[in-house]
Design a protein around this motif. Structure first.
Motif, PDB file in Angstrom:
ATOM      1  N   GLU A  49       0.856  -1.182   0.000  1.00  0.00           N
ATOM      2  CA  GLU A  49       0.000   0.000   0.000  1.00  0.00           C
ATOM      3  C   GLU A  49       0.891   1.231   0.000  1.00  0.00           C
ATOM      4  OE1 GLU A  49      -2.355  -0.411   3.463  1.00  0.00           O
ATOM      5  OE2 GLU A  49      -0.725  -0.038   4.878  1.00  0.00           O
ATOM      6  N   PRO A  50       0.372   2.371  -0.532  1.00  0.00           N
ATOM      7  CA  PRO A  50       1.188   3.585  -0.584  1.00  0.00           C
ATOM      8  C   PRO A  50       1.540   4.085   0.815  1.00  0.00           C
ATOM      9  CG  PRO A  50      -0.747   3.753  -2.003  1.00  0.00           C
ATOM     10  CD  PRO A  50      -0.950   2.552  -1.140  1.00  0.00           C
ATOM     11  N   ASP A  51       2.746   4.642   0.934  1.00  0.00           N
ATOM     12  CA  ASP A  51       3.199   5.272   2.173  1.00  0.00           C
ATOM     13  C   ASP A  51       3.985   6.519   1.774  1.00  0.00           C
ATOM     14  OD1 ASP A  51       3.904   5.850   4.771  1.00  0.00           O
ATOM     15  OD2 ASP A  51       5.542   4.379   4.848  1.00  0.00           O
ATOM     16  N   GLY A  52       3.254   7.612   1.488  1.00  0.00           N
ATOM     17  CA  GLY A  52       3.895   8.798   0.945  1.00  0.00           C
ATOM     18  C   GLY A  52       4.367   8.497  -0.458  1.00  0.00           C
ATOM     19  N   ARG A  53       5.657   8.723  -0.708  1.00  0.00           N
ATOM     20  CA  ARG A  53       6.227   8.437  -2.029  1.00  0.00           C
ATOM     21  C   ARG A  53       6.788   7.018  -2.102  1.00  0.00           C
ATOM     22  NH1 ARG A  53      10.030  13.436  -3.642  1.00  0.00           N
ATOM     23  NH2 ARG A  53       9.972  12.289  -5.629  1.00  0.00           N
ATOM     24  N   ARG A  54       6.645   6.268  -1.023  1.00  0.00           N
ATOM     25  CA  ARG A  54       7.142   4.905  -0.989  1.00  0.00           C
ATOM     26  C   ARG A  54       5.973   3.939  -0.833  1.00  0.00           C
ATOM     27  NH1 ARG A  54      11.966   4.887   3.332  1.00  0.00           N
ATOM     28  NH2 ARG A  54      12.349   2.877   2.339  1.00  0.00           N
ATOM     29  N   VAL A  55       6.267   2.687  -0.565  1.00  0.00           N
ATOM     30  CA  VAL A  55       5.240   1.686  -0.300  1.00  0.00           C
ATOM     31  C   VAL A  55       5.595   0.959   0.991  1.00  0.00           C
ATOM     32  CG1 VAL A  55       4.622   1.342  -2.715  1.00  0.00           C
ATOM     33  CG2 VAL A  55       6.447  -0.052  -1.690  1.00  0.00           C
ATOM     34  N   ARG A  56       4.612   0.331   1.577  1.00  0.00           N
ATOM     35  CA  ARG A  56       4.848  -0.501   2.753  1.00  0.00           C
ATOM     36  C   ARG A  56       3.963  -1.735   2.645  1.00  0.00           C
ATOM     37  NH1 ARG A  56       1.859   3.595   6.977  1.00  0.00           N
ATOM     38  NH2 ARG A  56      -0.280   3.299   6.204  1.00  0.00           N
ATOM     39  N   LEU A  57       4.265  -2.746   3.435  1.00  0.00           N
ATOM     40  CA  LEU A  57       3.482  -3.971   3.420  1.00  0.00           C
ATOM     41  C   LEU A  57       2.123  -3.728   4.056  1.00  0.00           C
ATOM     42  CD1 LEU A  57       6.056  -6.740   4.415  1.00  0.00           C
ATOM     43  CD2 LEU A  57       5.435  -5.936   2.149  1.00  0.00           C
ATOM     44  N   THR A  58       1.086  -4.293   3.450  1.00  0.00           N
ATOM     45  CA  THR A  58      -0.230  -4.295   4.088  1.00  0.00           C
ATOM     46  C   THR A  58      -0.193  -5.298   5.243  1.00  0.00           C
ATOM     47  OG1 THR A  58      -1.028  -6.084   2.680  1.00  0.00           O
ATOM     48  CG2 THR A  58      -1.323  -3.814   1.860  1.00  0.00           C
TER      49      THR A  58
END
Length: 295
Positions: A49-58
């Motif tokens: 899932e989006p995390d600002g300009r990065r992604v992170r694990l749901t």
């Protein structure tokens, strides 16, 4: 599900960015993204899932990453079990702190040379964080690490740790200042040297963590002036004009000018561990070395 893709998810959970995963696995960020996207299609669940300009694990992605550690370890164990060259032969890459190398690895190497000449050991001296990083990067087969019971270390779920030994530690102080201690117990010893220069590690935080914890209990903040990894250098700094103080193992023969004060209530126990990546310990040469260390 293609289990080979799970490695990408595990590394993303560990490092937090596509770029870091690409660097670790020697590929491109585009490949990392494609592999995780394919894994999401195979599982039928959103993994990122989006995390600002990065992604992170749901949450689902993190749960799958936790399962992936066990799955990949099982694959490694199966591969080792089915290896037609299962007789112990090969080079075991070991990294660890100097005391563990001297105390455990060198005797094991002597036994291997006599009874298993086809198994060799390559040794690298590392502090714990360095050894664990090299283990996870697959640059080592075995990492020898330590912590203190008052400041236990956390390990990656992909790492399996087996205890080697536990040893009480004390406080090394200038012999001329040993009379300063008033009262009994660790906190009285620490309080007596609150104004001294304290010695920590240069490449590990374990000593500093436990010293800060006990100093806080004794009501002061230690002044870390020196940092050294060699026990011999710690002793030299204790007898130097600055008169430092630092942790040393009990039972160690100290040079003139150094007094080793026992620490009790609470005691400080230094703990050593042999660490492998999960699923790798069944590899015959590594299993043989682990057995020798355990003895």
């Amino acid at each position: 599900m293609d289990t080979r893709r799970l490695r990408y998810l595990v590394e993303l959970s560990r490092h937090g960015s596509m770029r870091a995963v690409a660097d670790v696995l020697g590929t491109t960020t585009s490949t990392v993204s494609q592999q995780i996207a394919a894994l999401a299609r195979e599982t039928g669940a959103p993994l990122l899932e989006p995390d600002g300009r990065r992604v992170r694990l749901t949450p689902a992605g993190q749960r799958l990453a936790d399962h992936a550690v066990t799955i990949l370890a099982a694959v490694e164990a199966a591969r080792a079990d089915l290896d037609p060259q299962a007789a112990p032969a090969g080079t075991v890459r070991v990294g660890g702190f100097a005391t563990a190398v001297r105390r455990s690895v060198l005797p094991a190497m002597a036994g291997l040379a006599e009874n298993h000449p086809r198994v060799r050991v390559a040794v690298n001296e590392y502090e714990p964080a360095e050894a664990l990083a090299a283990l996870l990067a697959d640059d080592l087969d075995l990492a020898l690490v330590y912590d203190y019971d008052l400041a236990p270390a956390t390990t990656d779920p992909a790492v399996a740790a087996s205890p080697l030994w536990t040893m009480p530690w004390g406080l090394g102080v200038p012999a001329a200042d040993a009379h300063r201690v008033r009262g009994e117990g660790t906190l009285a010893v620490f309080a007596a040297f609150r104004d001294h220069d304290w010695i920590g590690n240069s490449r590990n935080t374990a000593d500093e963590d436990v010293i800060r914890t006990l100093a806080s209990m004794a009501g002061f903040t230690p002044r870390f002036t020196h940092r050294a990894d060699s026990l011999d250098l710690v002793e030299d700094l204790i007898t130097a004009p600055g008169r430092g103080v630092g942790l040393l193992p009990m039972g160690r023969a100290t040079p003139p000018g150094v007094a080793l004060l026992p620490l009790t209530d609470p005691a400080i126990r230094h703990r050593a561990f042999a660490c492998t990546r999960r699923g790798r310990a069944a590899w015959p040469p590594l299993a043989l070395v682990l057995d020798l260390l355990a003895r």
